[in-house]
Design an enzyme around this catalytic site. Sequence first.
Site, PDB file in Angstrom:
ATOM      1  N   HIS A 180       2.824  -0.642   8.200  1.00 25.16           N
ATOM      2  CA  HIS A 180       1.765  -1.366   8.908  1.00 25.16           C
ATOM      3  C   HIS A 180       2.329  -1.763  10.275  1.00 25.16           C
ATOM      4  O   HIS A 180       3.537  -1.984  10.411  1.00 25.16           O
ATOM      5  CB  HIS A 180       1.434  -2.621   8.092  1.00 25.16           C
ATOM      6  CG  HIS A 180       0.249  -3.386   8.585  1.00 25.16           C
ATOM      7  ND1 HIS A 180       0.326  -4.250   9.653  1.00 25.16           N
ATOM      8  CD2 HIS A 180      -1.029  -3.442   8.149  1.00 25.16           C
ATOM      9  CE1 HIS A 180      -0.859  -4.808   9.846  1.00 25.16           C
ATOM     10  NE2 HIS A 180      -1.706  -4.330   8.945  1.00 25.16           N
ATOM     11  N   GLN A 210       1.251  -5.877   0.138  1.00 30.39           N
ATOM     12  CA  GLN A 210       0.466  -5.137  -0.853  1.00 30.39           C
ATOM     13  C   GLN A 210       1.211  -5.034  -2.186  1.00 30.39           C
ATOM     14  O   GLN A 210       0.813  -4.280  -3.067  1.00 30.39           O
ATOM     15  CB  GLN A 210       0.139  -3.718  -0.342  1.00 30.39           C
ATOM     16  CG  GLN A 210      -0.554  -3.673   1.000  1.00 30.39           C
ATOM     17  CD  GLN A 210      -1.992  -4.171   0.959  1.00 30.39           C
ATOM     18  OE1 GLN A 210      -2.578  -4.343  -0.112  1.00 30.39           O
ATOM     19  NE2 GLN A 210      -2.567  -4.416   2.119  1.00 30.39           N
ATOM     20  N   LYS A 257      -4.506 -12.165   1.043  1.00 27.83           N
ATOM     21  CA  LYS A 257      -4.619 -10.971   0.181  1.00 27.83           C
ATOM     22  C   LYS A 257      -4.353 -11.333  -1.281  1.00 27.83           C
ATOM     23  O   LYS A 257      -4.555 -10.527  -2.174  1.00 27.83           O
ATOM     24  CB  LYS A 257      -3.636  -9.891   0.639  1.00 27.83           C
ATOM     25  CG  LYS A 257      -3.959  -9.348   2.039  1.00 27.83           C
ATOM     26  CD  LYS A 257      -3.046  -8.232   2.425  1.00 27.83           C
ATOM     27  CE  LYS A 257      -2.948  -8.037   3.920  1.00 27.83           C
ATOM     28  NZ  LYS A 257      -3.967  -7.162   4.486  1.00 27.83           N
ATOM     29  N   CYS A 290      -4.181   0.028  10.626  1.00 22.38           N
ATOM     30  CA  CYS A 290      -3.002  -0.519  11.328  1.00 22.38           C
ATOM     31  C   CYS A 290      -1.759   0.269  10.973  1.00 22.38           C
ATOM     32  O   CYS A 290      -0.676  -0.303  10.767  1.00 22.38           O
ATOM     33  CB  CYS A 290      -2.798  -2.005  11.019  1.00 22.38           C
ATOM     34  SG  CYS A 290      -4.171  -3.024  11.507  1.00 22.38           S
TER      35      CYS A 290
HETATM   36  N1  PMP Z   1       1.813  -5.370   6.008  1.00 26.58           N
HETATM   37  C1  PMP Z   1       0.967  -4.726   5.193  1.00 26.58           C
HETATM   38  C2  PMP Z   1       1.488  -3.666   4.268  1.00 26.58           C
HETATM   39  C3  PMP Z   1      -0.385  -5.042   5.231  1.00 26.58           C
HETATM   40  O1  PMP Z   1      -1.231  -4.410   4.411  1.00 26.58           O
HETATM   41  C4  PMP Z   1      -0.843  -6.048   6.121  1.00 26.58           C
HETATM   42  C5  PMP Z   1      -2.318  -6.400   6.196  1.00 26.58           C
HETATM   43  N2  PMP Z   1      -3.176  -5.319   6.205  1.00 26.58           N
HETATM   44  C6  PMP Z   1       0.085  -6.691   6.938  1.00 26.58           C
HETATM   45  C7  PMP Z   1       1.407  -6.333   6.855  1.00 26.58           C
HETATM   46  C8  PMP Z   1      -0.315  -7.761   7.899  1.00 26.58           C
HETATM   47  O2  PMP Z   1      -0.858  -8.851   7.237  1.00 26.58           O
HETATM   48  P1  PMP Z   1      -1.580 -10.034   8.029  1.00 26.58           P
HETATM   49  O3  PMP Z   1      -2.564  -9.389   8.953  1.00 26.58           O
HETATM   50  O4  PMP Z   1      -2.219 -10.832   6.952  1.00 26.58           O
HETATM   51  O5  PMP Z   1      -0.508 -10.782   8.760  1.00 26.58           O
END
Ligand code: PMP
Length: 406
Positions: free
Chosen positions: A122, A202, A225, A363
Amino acid sequence: MVDFATLKDDFPILSQQVNGKRLCYLDSAASSQKPQAVLEALQAAYGETYANVHRGLHYLSEASTDAYEAVRQKVAGLINAPSPNEVIFTSGATMSLNLIAQCWGSANLSSGDEILITIAEHHANIVPWQMIAERTGAKLVAAPMGADGEYDDEAFSALITERTKVISIPHVSNVLGTVFPLKNISKKARSVGALFVVDGCQGVVHMPVDVQEIDCDFYVFSGHKLYGPSGIGVCWGKHDILSDMPPFLGGGDMIDDVEIERSTYADVPARFEAGTPPIAECIGLGAAIDYVQSIGMAEIHAHEQNLIRYGMQRLSEVEGLNFIGTAAGKSGVISFTLDEVHPHDISTLIDHEGVAIRAGHHCAQPLMKSLGLSSTARASVGLYNSADDFDVLVNALHKVNRIFKS
Ligand code: PMP
């Protein structure tokens, strides 16, 4: 025995209709829905115990502080951290990863050092490392994934050298669903003395996590999440490492003594929690942890693995559907494309059937580029999903195919 079929009733938002159809929510990897217990905890945090934490000597401030601090213990219990004092509250995984990269990186990285990630990160586990690499002269290196989206041990190991100072990887890929062999990777990190960071966004939502068994140095995740509120997240780190790190943000609550010329800092965890924290959100996260633990993370994992298997099997019936990521034991998400139909069109059309999925690059642009794609559709599960959610999704996708063929 938990009756998962009834758990949907704990989530008020899921009883609504969308576009005249039963809401079929398959977007929990982006953010999960909140059970009544979390909504009530938020209501109570504002309606019964609200005051600023750590500052006042009056009844409400103490009640609020107690409720806030109790969550540190709940987080420690959830991930089997040795001490609640190693749990730092942040605004989310993104801030946690920025905190580690900036604070640990600025004190420990220099020119020629390497930070090893994978192509499947991500952006939150790419950009903070790029930023600190630029400042320190370190280099960011990304390991490729295997052809089916599985972890490629040979390719990953080949990139570990004496220059590797950080290994930062996801517990579970938010696009591929691949579960990384953390204990195995931890040993590799230890063999070269590298810091081992796990982006658990995740992971912790789908399975039991034991940071001592994994033997990582940091494990981070976002509350939203994990059925908790947005605006609250966790950065767990080993005490000795945290204690050696300079602070991230300066301000109230993170100090020991302040003079105009200089300040000394509070111990961990306060050192990393400058300013008024998200108090009610933190208490809401505590309620979310109580909720998932009342069901059991092992039970949630078993239920969701069955769902993912069922979902993959049902989705394979859809004409022209290509899975993106088929690693054995994959968790939480099913990414796919449909021949001839853009993922955005898929998502928009099935929304008419009440089905919520995510479409886009998730992302994870470097991964998308490595796959030759600009986007995918992604169905992701939470503890409240059931097999019939995939039946509805599959019927909706058949309809999309019919529309595009007519
Ligand atoms: N890492 C992973 C694997 C994610 O899935 C996400 C959210 N999609 C994030 C980091 C970032 O999380 P947040 O936007 O809640 O800070």
